[in-house]
Motif scaffolding. Sequence first.
Motif, mmCIF file in Angstrom:
data_model
loop_
_atom_site.group_PDB
_atom_site.id
_atom_site.type_symbol
_atom_site.label_atom_id
_atom_site.label_comp_id
_atom_site.label_asym_id
_atom_site.label_seq_id
_atom_site.Cartn_x
_atom_site.Cartn_y
_atom_site.Cartn_z
ATOM 1 N N GLU A 127 44.676 38.866 40.318
ATOM 2 C CA GLU A 127 44.144 37.506 40.446
ATOM 3 C C GLU A 127 43.051 37.547 41.505
ATOM 4 O O GLU A 127 43.242 38.106 42.586
ATOM 5 C CB GLU A 127 45.270 36.560 40.883
ATOM 6 C CG GLU A 127 44.799 35.136 41.008
ATOM 7 C CD GLU A 127 45.842 34.226 41.672
ATOM 8 O OE1 GLU A 127 47.018 34.633 41.793
ATOM 9 O OE2 GLU A 127 45.443 33.131 42.080
ATOM 10 N N VAL A 128 41.917 36.940 41.192
ATOM 11 C CA VAL A 128 40.805 36.932 42.148
ATOM 12 C C VAL A 128 41.191 36.039 43.331
ATOM 13 O O VAL A 128 41.577 34.877 43.141
ATOM 14 C CB VAL A 128 39.518 36.387 41.474
ATOM 15 C CG1 VAL A 128 38.378 36.283 42.486
ATOM 16 C CG2 VAL A 128 39.121 37.278 40.291
ATOM 17 N N HIS A 138 37.144 42.141 33.943
ATOM 18 C CA HIS A 138 37.182 41.390 32.684
ATOM 19 C C HIS A 138 38.187 40.256 32.804
ATOM 20 O O HIS A 138 39.368 40.490 33.083
ATOM 21 C CB HIS A 138 37.536 42.328 31.520
ATOM 22 C CG HIS A 138 36.431 43.291 31.232
ATOM 23 N ND1 HIS A 138 35.424 43.017 30.336
ATOM 24 C CD2 HIS A 138 36.141 44.495 31.775
ATOM 25 C CE1 HIS A 138 34.570 44.027 30.323
ATOM 26 N NE2 HIS A 138 34.985 44.936 31.190
ATOM 27 N N VAL A 139 37.691 39.036 32.599
ATOM 28 C CA VAL A 139 38.537 37.849 32.778
ATOM 29 C C VAL A 139 39.433 37.649 31.560
ATOM 30 O O VAL A 139 38.987 37.776 30.419
ATOM 31 C CB VAL A 139 37.643 36.586 32.974
ATOM 32 C CG1 VAL A 139 38.496 35.324 33.082
ATOM 33 C CG2 VAL A 139 36.768 36.751 34.211
ATOM 34 N N SER A 170 42.539 34.998 29.764
ATOM 35 C CA SER A 170 43.021 33.616 29.803
ATOM 36 C C SER A 170 44.409 33.564 30.450
ATOM 37 O O SER A 170 45.239 34.464 30.237
ATOM 38 C CB SER A 170 43.081 33.108 28.359
ATOM 39 O OG SER A 170 44.186 32.271 28.185
ATOM 40 N N ASP A 176 40.812 33.249 38.954
ATOM 41 C CA ASP A 176 40.712 33.924 37.643
ATOM 42 C C ASP A 176 41.694 35.091 37.575
ATOM 43 O O ASP A 176 41.914 35.796 38.567
ATOM 44 C CB ASP A 176 39.298 34.512 37.436
ATOM 45 C CG ASP A 176 38.291 33.472 36.980
ATOM 46 O OD1 ASP A 176 38.709 32.337 36.658
ATOM 47 O OD2 ASP A 176 37.091 33.796 36.961
ATOM 48 N N ARG A 181 30.269 36.287 37.888
ATOM 49 C CA ARG A 181 31.071 36.431 36.662
ATOM 50 C C ARG A 181 32.520 36.007 36.821
ATOM 51 O O ARG A 181 33.202 35.756 35.840
ATOM 52 C CB ARG A 181 31.002 37.878 36.162
ATOM 53 C CG ARG A 181 29.617 38.274 35.675
ATOM 54 C CD ARG A 181 29.612 39.681 35.113
ATOM 55 N NE ARG A 181 30.685 39.876 34.159
ATOM 56 C CZ ARG A 181 31.523 40.908 34.174
ATOM 57 N NH1 ARG A 181 31.418 41.819 35.121
ATOM 58 N NH2 ARG A 181 32.458 41.029 33.273
ATOM 59 N N VAL A 182 33.038 35.992 38.058
ATOM 60 C CA VAL A 182 34.432 35.595 38.261
ATOM 61 C C VAL A 182 34.526 34.644 39.449
ATOM 62 O O VAL A 182 33.621 34.580 40.277
ATOM 63 C CB VAL A 182 35.346 36.830 38.512
ATOM 64 C CG1 VAL A 182 35.260 37.829 37.377
ATOM 65 C CG2 VAL A 182 35.014 37.510 39.833
ATOM 66 N N VAL A 236 42.090 38.763 36.097
ATOM 67 C CA VAL A 236 41.159 39.787 35.614
ATOM 68 C C VAL A 236 41.836 41.145 35.447
ATOM 69 O O VAL A 236 42.800 41.468 36.130
ATOM 70 C CB VAL A 236 39.931 39.974 36.545
ATOM 71 C CG1 VAL A 236 39.133 38.707 36.699
ATOM 72 C CG2 VAL A 236 40.337 40.507 37.887
ATOM 73 N N GLU A 265 32.162 43.187 40.896
ATOM 74 C CA GLU A 265 32.448 42.255 39.797
ATOM 75 C C GLU A 265 32.130 42.846 38.427
ATOM 76 O O GLU A 265 32.702 42.441 37.426
ATOM 77 C CB GLU A 265 31.674 40.947 39.981
ATOM 78 C CG GLU A 265 30.177 41.078 39.825
ATOM 79 C CD GLU A 265 29.489 39.718 39.643
ATOM 80 O OE1 GLU A 265 30.135 38.770 39.171
ATOM 81 O OE2 GLU A 265 28.298 39.627 39.984
#
Length: 371
Positions: A69-70, A139-140, A142, A84, A79-80, A86, A135
């Motif tokens: 988790e970011v 890759h994010v 859902s 998020d 990008r994030v 990832v 970053e």
Amino acid sequence: MKAIAVTPSRREVALIETEAPRASGPTDVTLRILDVGICGTDREIAAFQYGTPPAGCDHLVIGHESLGEVVAVGPAVSRVKPGDLVVPMVRRPCGHADCPACQAGRQDFCYTGDFSERGIKSRHGFMTELVVDDERWMHVVSPALRDVAVLVEPLTIAEKALIQVEEVQQRLPWVCEVRPDDPRHTCHRAVVLGAGPVGLLGAMALVAAGFDTTVYSREPAPNPKAYLAEAIGARYRSSKETSLEQLAADVGNIDLVYEATGASQAAFELMTVLGTNGVFVFTGVPGRKAPIELDTDLIMKNLVLKNQVVFGTVNAGADAFQAAIRDLGVFHQRWPAALRGVITGRHPVESYRDLLVGKPQGIKHVLRFAS
Ligand code: BGC
């Protein structure tokens, strides 16, 4: 902070205390690691057969299948954002100006061999609490995929293979009917060799891509892996009960073999029944054993007279990560229970030893660093 590290010079696998990494660049992202999957590569590193610590360090923090988790981002990150979920990529470029693959951002095709891999080769990995990375490697995913997103990285193996298979099968544009309403429709038939995590995730990707899919593995059915294969609409055949000839008769022309065992003898034997215009993909890395006898005349004759293609594939590019995230969403919709069933257990960090050096059991085990 805690980390799981392997020290090859002392033949030691341990839960260590290490300093938290500090973000320094404007595009750095700090991740709190949630889940880390354990695979055959980790077990090999923990058996001191593979893996290289970073230069100047006696130990390697392992782990490359992860979900984080970011928690913080540098000023230039676009990008994030914090919060998020990832999945970071594993391989980093070699940096040589004369490596066109790495220069093009395709270090998964690195020519020099001087690439690094987080948790595997010359860079610490993700079995730890906090990770800092650029970053561009993130890759994010859902939040709906929170419980299964740790499977993205092992699924990228199949996705990279499928992208290449598609390129090869484009040479047969007249075989399968084109359905505008179902662009992923194919009439090709695939055999997956092996029912471990790479095999089962590969089978899911193949079924989702429209392949008629058979999983061919040692253990006779019924067993949990056979159940899972059938739950996603694949056939399951045990090599103890079904000979190669029977398998080929059951499947029809074997258009694709997706090898996911690392067992070279079983793989090359299966190659003898690969169909006309077939593609054989190797993903496993075998341990060195004694040489075996093989009918090379038959294999070579088939390769030529049946237009066969054989290739190996390793690691994955950004396209395969995106495809894996897309397909994990598809699997989650179509087969939620089967997908969850790929994860045999989630364990506290302290259980690392048994999972890394004990007898392998089940399908995929995950270490939970945070929830
Ligand atoms: C990883 C790949 C890596 C390969 C070779 C696999 O287990 O999933 O990312 O490239 O090992 O080190």
